[in-house]
Design a protein around this motif. Structure first.
Motif, mmCIF file in Angstrom:
data_model
loop_
_atom_site.group_PDB
_atom_site.id
_atom_site.type_symbol
_atom_site.label_atom_id
_atom_site.label_comp_id
_atom_site.label_asym_id
_atom_site.label_seq_id
_atom_site.Cartn_x
_atom_site.Cartn_y
_atom_site.Cartn_z
ATOM 1 N N HIS A 186 0.750 2.456 -3.748
ATOM 2 C CA HIS A 186 -0.564 3.099 -3.861
ATOM 3 C C HIS A 186 -0.732 4.420 -3.114
ATOM 4 C CE1 HIS A 186 -1.824 -0.473 -5.912
ATOM 5 N NE2 HIS A 186 -1.585 -1.230 -4.859
ATOM 6 N N ALA A 188 0.839 -1.199 0.000
ATOM 7 C CA ALA A 188 0.000 0.000 0.000
ATOM 8 C C ALA A 188 0.873 1.247 0.000
ATOM 9 C CB ALA A 188 -0.934 0.003 1.213
ATOM 10 N N ASN A 195 -7.097 1.999 -3.929
ATOM 11 C CA ASN A 195 -6.267 0.800 -3.818
ATOM 12 C C ASN A 195 -5.487 0.790 -2.502
ATOM 13 O OD1 ASN A 195 -6.943 -0.568 -6.195
ATOM 14 N ND2 ASN A 195 -5.625 0.778 -7.383
ATOM 15 N N PHE A 196 -5.017 1.956 -2.080
ATOM 16 C CA PHE A 196 -4.333 2.068 -0.788
ATOM 17 C C PHE A 196 -5.262 1.606 0.328
ATOM 18 C CE2 PHE A 196 -3.334 4.370 3.097
ATOM 19 C CZ PHE A 196 -1.968 4.160 3.229
ATOM 20 N N GLN A 209 -5.662 5.387 -6.984
ATOM 21 C CA GLN A 209 -4.584 4.807 -6.185
ATOM 22 C C GLN A 209 -4.904 4.858 -4.693
ATOM 23 O OE1 GLN A 209 -2.090 2.911 -7.032
ATOM 24 N NE2 GLN A 209 -2.663 3.118 -9.172
ATOM 25 N N ASN A 238 -5.950 -2.138 0.355
ATOM 26 C CA ASN A 238 -4.872 -2.894 0.980
ATOM 27 C C ASN A 238 -4.923 -2.797 2.502
ATOM 28 O OD1 ASN A 238 -4.023 -3.309 -1.671
ATOM 29 N ND2 ASN A 238 -1.883 -3.156 -1.112
#
Length: 128
Positions: free
Chosen positions: A84, A80, A95-96, A92, A99
């Motif tokens: 990300h 992460a 996505n961070f 992003q 995670n």
């Protein structure tokens, strides 16, 4: 019912790692180049594949579920921050957060274990 839900949870959480590890094998050079562009050393690729594909398969089967879950939680946090954390890019950052959320799920798996429907449990392995 609880053991079926634990099995389903393991399957769903393992899927992203098995898929990602497999794709890193199939598209090795491309992904390695991408990872190098993010600052990772080229030699790290086989270890990342092992972490993803090996960890995903172990989780799927319920082998050494607790330590594997802890390792995958760490992997999620590390990736992460490396890949990300771009506050200017909303995708992003999603996505961070994905995670980070998966890390929370893996912490649950670490505490609860793989359940009775796991290979580790059937084999009497510790930490499953």
């Amino acid at each position: 019912m609880q053991n079926l839900v634990l099995l389903l949870g393991r399957i769903l959480m393992a899927a992203i790692f098995v898929w990602s590890g497999y794709n890193k094998v199939v598209h090795y050079d491309y992904v390695q180049g991408l990872m190098v562009s993010m600052g990772l050393p080229a030699w790290s690729m086989p270890f990342i594949i092992l972490w993803e594909l090996g960890g995903g398969l172990a989780l799927l089967l319920g082998l050494f579920t607790r330590p594997v879950a802890l390792a995958l939680a760490a992997f999620c946090v590390i990736s992460a921050f490396i890949a990300h954390l771009h506050p200017e890019d909303q995708i992003q950052m999603i996505n961070f957060m994905k995670n980070v959320a998966m890390s929370g799920g893996f912490l649950y798996v670490w505490v609860v274990g793989g359940g009775d429907l796991s290979l580790g449990k059937k084999l009497g392995l510790k930490w499953s």
